[in-house]
Design a protein around this motif. Structure first.
Motif, mmCIF file in Angstrom:
data_model
loop_
_atom_site.group_PDB
_atom_site.id
_atom_site.type_symbol
_atom_site.label_atom_id
_atom_site.label_comp_id
_atom_site.label_asym_id
_atom_site.label_seq_id
_atom_site.Cartn_x
_atom_site.Cartn_y
_atom_site.Cartn_z
ATOM 1 N N PHE A 131 0.806 -1.222 0.000
ATOM 2 C CA PHE A 131 0.000 0.000 0.000
ATOM 3 C C PHE A 131 0.840 1.273 0.000
ATOM 4 O O PHE A 131 0.677 2.133 -0.873
ATOM 5 C CB PHE A 131 -0.925 -0.019 1.227
ATOM 6 C CG PHE A 131 -1.659 1.270 1.450
ATOM 7 C CD1 PHE A 131 -2.776 1.589 0.695
ATOM 8 C CD2 PHE A 131 -1.231 2.164 2.415
ATOM 9 C CE1 PHE A 131 -3.455 2.781 0.900
ATOM 10 C CE2 PHE A 131 -1.902 3.355 2.625
ATOM 11 C CZ PHE A 131 -3.024 3.666 1.861
ATOM 12 N N SER A 165 -5.511 0.018 -1.090
ATOM 13 C CA SER A 165 -5.950 -0.517 0.194
ATOM 14 C C SER A 165 -6.738 -1.812 0.041
ATOM 15 O O SER A 165 -6.512 -2.777 0.782
ATOM 16 C CB SER A 165 -6.795 0.531 0.931
ATOM 17 O OG SER A 165 -7.228 0.041 2.182
ATOM 18 N N HIS A 168 -4.420 -4.627 -0.905
ATOM 19 C CA HIS A 168 -3.530 -4.954 0.206
ATOM 20 C C HIS A 168 -4.264 -5.762 1.277
ATOM 21 O O HIS A 168 -3.683 -6.623 1.933
ATOM 22 C CB HIS A 168 -2.979 -3.667 0.818
ATOM 23 C CG HIS A 168 -1.869 -3.889 1.792
ATOM 24 N ND1 HIS A 168 -0.570 -4.130 1.397
ATOM 25 C CD2 HIS A 168 -1.854 -3.916 3.148
ATOM 26 C CE1 HIS A 168 0.195 -4.296 2.472
ATOM 27 N NE2 HIS A 168 -0.560 -4.168 3.535
ATOM 28 N N VAL A 429 -9.431 -3.097 8.741
ATOM 29 C CA VAL A 429 -9.204 -1.751 8.199
ATOM 30 C C VAL A 429 -10.276 -0.762 8.640
ATOM 31 O O VAL A 429 -10.251 0.400 8.225
ATOM 32 C CB VAL A 429 -9.127 -1.760 6.660
ATOM 33 C CG1 VAL A 429 -7.935 -2.545 6.186
ATOM 34 C CG2 VAL A 429 -10.410 -2.297 6.043
ATOM 35 N N GLN A 461 -12.212 4.123 4.679
ATOM 36 C CA GLN A 461 -11.825 2.844 5.263
ATOM 37 C C GLN A 461 -13.002 2.148 5.941
ATOM 38 O O GLN A 461 -13.125 0.919 5.902
ATOM 39 C CB GLN A 461 -10.698 3.065 6.272
ATOM 40 C CG GLN A 461 -9.376 3.465 5.648
ATOM 41 C CD GLN A 461 -8.635 2.287 5.045
ATOM 42 O OE1 GLN A 461 -7.854 1.617 5.704
ATOM 43 N NE2 GLN A 461 -8.878 2.034 3.770
#
Length: 479
Positions: A131, A165, A168, A429, A461
């Motif tokens: 990331f 993100s 990842h 996350v 997120q």
């Protein structure tokens, strides 16, 4: 991830309630000092880390070592990745590469689809590359597109950060899902397949749709990290689009040596693999010197170093024939990221203090028997651990270890176990905020203040976590 400091002869005596109260109070103080009193984020994080350590009962003689461990463990990775990434980005920008690539993307996909094009490109780069490294490499292009279209940085940056993100978090061979899959005995190929299936719609909703909506309510100016080279100062002869694409993609190609081989090692496909334990979970490491050499060369930091050296050769001749001028270009990339590195390191310090205070362990004890479906329990445990101590990797790995007995007792199918892995990934996350070093990295690199980062990144997120879990839960119903 930062390893906890072993404090000899000390055990946390506070229960979960007081510890969570201390964490909430610490976060509130950080927000008040930064947003309300405009105290510099670095000073604020160092001060609150110190006060939190004392409030949590960490022995006075160990407070500084705990703080230093969190800071050094974070800044050691961040400084190299951000510093080398900034150099690579500056070479791409100063050679005119960011301009011509931005123009090519706009001409090919159109202004309206530019955010989607940036996001899709980041998805492909995000498959092998981590990331933070991928973000630093792509930002010059993101800023160049925003500059060309005179648009809001948020509109173009959010699809990019969301793409990196989601890949990842959900897609092996990234270390989080690989580690959790190994701990729970999941089929790695199935985790990869479902992870990609979940990642694509999650990226579109939390990256494209969210970026489009929030950009209408939040305006962020083009930061000074890149974009300081005016068009009049660009070289007369510019590199081709192919050369620039190769320069940007090169780190990802090199990183494949690490992520690909590591996935093969964790799956025990390669010969010469030994089993070790980390955080109470089993991991596998190669014993072959040749494999370990390629794994080391594929580390993000080494990959970026190699890419910068290659870029000096292939892009340097476009920037300047004078080596002194080239040195000045590289030197100019370091100043703007110094603050990013220090603040991100301080964010890691604060998260490290919370971990050392024992919040994660206290939550493990309290959440061991939730009495709810295993997939929901997995997600909620990961969410709470993430919110409490900041580190997504720690939340994911601790959750995997905690739910392993539940998964065994449930006698789940291979599909069900893969979904459990991805449910933990989704929860890990949720709600990135001030105790997460990634919060500071994204906010500072994209030019957002703390209040704006909370509105844009923390919500992104949260949406990514929730949407990802919904898709995983739907697939789990068919297991």
């Amino acid at each position: 991830m930062v390893l906890p400091v072993e404090i000899e002869g000390w055990e946390q005596t506070l229960t979960t309630g007081p510890l969570l109260g201390i964490a909430v109070a610490a976060v509130a103080v950080i927000l008040v000092l930064i947003i309300g009193f405009r105290l510099h984020a670095f000073l604020t994080l160092v001060l609150v880390s110190l006060l939190t350590a004392f409030a949590a009962g960490i022995p006075a003689g160990s407070v500084l070592s705990v703080m230093s461990s969190g800071f050094n463990g974070t800044i050691g990775d961040v400084a190299l990745i951000v510093g080398l990434g900034a150099m690579l980005g500056k070479l791409v920008e100063a050679s005119g590469g960011a301009k011509i690539l931005a123009d090519a993307m706009i001409n090919t996909f159109g202004e309206q689809r530019a955010p989607l094009a940036l996001g899709v490109a980041s998805l492909f780069l995000g498959f092998p590359i981590f990331f933070d490294a991928g973000l630093v490499v792509m930002l010059p292009v993101v800023f160049a597109v925003a500059h060309r279209l005179k648009g809001n940085v948020v509109l173009y940056a959010i699809p990019t950060v969301a793409a990196f993100s989601t890949m990842h978090v959900f897609a092996p061979p990234h270390p989080g899902p690989v580690g959790a899959a190994t701990a729970l005995g999941a089929n790695m190929g199935l985790v990869l397949l479902i992870g990609v299936v979940v990642a694509l719609p999650t990226f579109y909703i939390s990256g494209i749709l969210w970026g489009r909506w929030i950009s209408q309510h939040v305006e962020v100016r083009l930061p000074k990290l890149f974009g300081s080279v005016k068009d009049d100062d660009l070289p007369d002869k510019l590199p081709s689009v192919g050369i620039i694409i190769f320069t940007i993609v090169l780190p990802a190609i090199i990183v494949m040596f690490n992520t690909g081989l590591n996935a093969l090692v964790q799956a025990q496909i390669l010969e010469g693999v030994e089993k070790t334990n980390s955080y109470g979970l089993s991991e596998y490491h190669a014993t072959s010197p040749l494999v370990n050499t390629f794994v080391t060369l594929g580390q993000s930091k080494v990959a970026l170093l190699i890419s910068v050296l290659v870029a000096l050769v292939i892009l340097g001749r476009y920037i300047a024939k004078d080596k002194i001028r080239l040195e000045k270009v590289l030197d100019s990339s370091i100043g703007p990221v110094a603050s990013v590195i220090l603040i991100t390191g301080a964010g890691g310090m604060f998260g490290g203090v919370l971990r050392e205070a024992g919040i994660g362990k206290a939550l493990q004890t309290s959440l061991a028997d939730l009495g709810i479906p295993v997939i929901l329990a997995t997600y909620l445990i990961a969410v709470l651990l993430r919110l409490a101590q900041g580190s997504a990797t720690a939340a994911l790995m601790i959750t995997a270890g905690l739910v392993a007995p539940m998964v065994t007792d449930a006698h789940l199918s291979a599909l069900g176990i893969a979904c459990i892995v991805l449910a933990a990934s989704a929860g890990s996350v949720f709600g990135s905020h001030v105790n997460d070093s990634g919060f500071w990295l994204v906010g500072r690199l994209t030019g957002m203040d703390v209040k704006t980062t909370l509105k844009v990144w923390t919500m992104q997120q949260t949406i990514q976590s929730f949407v990802g879990f919904i898709f995983v839960a739907i697939i789990y119903m068919f297991s």
